[in-house]
Design a protein around this motif. Sequence first.
Motif, PDB file in Angstrom:
ATOM      1  N   ALA A  50       0.878  -1.337  -0.018  1.00 17.22           N
ATOM      2  CA  ALA A  50       0.050  -0.007   0.051  1.00 17.22           C
ATOM      3  C   ALA A  50       0.853   1.457   0.040  1.00 17.22           C
ATOM      4  O   ALA A  50       0.201   2.214  -0.532  1.00 17.22           O
ATOM      5  N   ASP A  51       2.198   1.180   0.672  1.00 14.91           N
ATOM      6  CA  ASP A  51       2.875   2.344   0.748  1.00 14.91           C
ATOM      7  C   ASP A  51       3.524   2.630  -0.633  1.00 14.91           C
ATOM      8  O   ASP A  51       4.462   3.744  -0.901  1.00 14.91           O
ATOM      9  N   SER A  52       3.332   1.666  -1.620  1.00 14.45           N
ATOM     10  CA  SER A  52       4.131   1.988  -2.988  1.00 14.45           C
ATOM     11  C   SER A  52       3.339   2.718  -4.327  1.00 14.45           C
ATOM     12  O   SER A  52       3.694   3.083  -4.836  1.00 14.45           O
ATOM     13  N   TYR A  53       2.035   2.904  -3.776  1.00 17.14           N
ATOM     14  CA  TYR A  53       1.369   3.754  -4.623  1.00 17.14           C
ATOM     15  C   TYR A  53       0.165   4.551  -3.830  1.00 17.14           C
ATOM     16  O   TYR A  53       0.201   4.462  -2.807  1.00 17.14           O
ATOM     17  N   ALA A  54      -0.362   5.560  -4.866  1.00 14.89           N
ATOM     18  CA  ALA A  54      -1.380   6.412  -4.067  1.00 14.89           C
ATOM     19  C   ALA A  54      -2.463   6.713  -5.379  1.00 14.89           C
ATOM     20  O   ALA A  54      -1.876   6.904  -6.469  1.00 14.89           O
ATOM     21  N   ILE A  55      -3.617   6.396  -5.157  1.00 15.48           N
ATOM     22  CA  ILE A  55      -4.695   6.748  -6.041  1.00 15.48           C
ATOM     23  C   ILE A  55      -5.549   8.077  -5.360  1.00 15.48           C
ATOM     24  O   ILE A  55      -6.117   7.837  -4.552  1.00 15.48           O
ATOM     25  N   GLY A  56      -5.782   8.917  -6.380  1.00 14.39           N
ATOM     26  CA  GLY A  56      -6.449   9.986  -6.097  1.00 14.39           C
ATOM     27  C   GLY A  56      -5.610  10.977  -5.111  1.00 14.39           C
ATOM     28  O   GLY A  56      -6.386  12.177  -4.713  1.00 14.39           O
ATOM     29  N   GLU A  57      -4.318  10.674  -4.879  1.00 13.76           N
ATOM     30  CA  GLU A  57      -3.763  11.700  -4.156  1.00 13.76           C
ATOM     31  C   GLU A  57      -2.334  11.853  -4.417  1.00 13.76           C
ATOM     32  O   GLU A  57      -1.847  10.639  -5.207  1.00 13.76           O
ATOM     33  N   ILE A  58      -1.551  12.517  -3.917  1.00 17.07           N
ATOM     34  CA  ILE A  58       0.191  12.546  -4.369  1.00 17.07           C
ATOM     35  C   ILE A  58       0.704  12.335  -2.651  1.00 17.07           C
ATOM     36  O   ILE A  58       0.622  13.164  -1.784  1.00 17.07           O
ATOM     37  N   ASN A  59       1.442  11.231  -2.837  1.00 18.11           N
ATOM     38  CA  ASN A  59       2.325  10.771  -1.719  1.00 18.11           C
ATOM     39  C   ASN A  59       3.684  10.657  -2.214  1.00 18.11           C
ATOM     40  O   ASN A  59       3.950  10.249  -3.520  1.00 18.11           O
ATOM     41  N   ASP A  60       4.610  11.005  -1.401  1.00 19.76           N
ATOM     42  CA  ASP A  60       6.228  11.024  -1.661  1.00 19.76           C
ATOM     43  C   ASP A  60       6.483   9.575  -1.716  1.00 19.76           C
ATOM     44  O   ASP A  60       5.844   8.683  -0.941  1.00 19.76           O
ATOM     45  N   GLU A  61       7.343   9.284  -2.392  1.00 21.48           N
ATOM     46  CA  GLU A  61       8.123   7.892  -2.762  1.00 21.48           C
ATOM     47  C   GLU A  61       6.972   6.992  -3.035  1.00 21.48           C
ATOM     48  O   GLU A  61       6.956   5.652  -2.500  1.00 21.48           O
ATOM     49  N   ALA A  62       6.043   7.409  -4.185  1.00 16.41           N
ATOM     50  CA  ALA A  62       4.948   6.367  -4.484  1.00 16.41           C
ATOM     51  C   ALA A  62       4.628   6.690  -5.951  1.00 16.41           C
ATOM     52  O   ALA A  62       4.828   7.755  -6.286  1.00 16.41           O
ATOM     53  N   LEU A  63       4.165   5.700  -6.413  1.00 18.05           N
ATOM     54  CA  LEU A  63       3.481   5.857  -7.951  1.00 18.05           C
ATOM     55  C   LEU A  63       2.144   6.471  -7.696  1.00 18.05           C
ATOM     56  O   LEU A  63       1.316   5.691  -6.955  1.00 18.05           O
TER      57      LEU A  63
END
Length: 109
Positions: A50-63
């Motif tokens: 879950a920490d490798s991606y973000a859907i609908g938002e921008i998270n650092d160190e993530a796709l």
Amino acid sequence: MSLVQINLDGQVTSDFKRISIPDRLEKSKKEADMDRRELAEQLKTIQAPADSYAIGEINDEALCLVEENGGWSVFYSERGLRTEEQRFSDENSACRAFLQRLKHVLGIR
């Protein structure tokens, strides 16, 4: 559609006719459209961290996959910078690209 006729002497003759397949049948042969909900289900299925991606938002160190400016963006976010950003006009294309890219990064086929 083709019509086949067998004569009494065992010879086969056929009359081929072209028919068009309705769009809905043609689409059923192709992959169904993917939206964010379906994407989330696929990510659970492949057990993507879950920490490798973000859907609908921008998270650092993530796709990330975000809807913005009338389109969709897929990019890797690191320290507030977007790298290898791709833009899409529709959700289906963006979700498919996101899934393919995340699988590649994670080494999943």
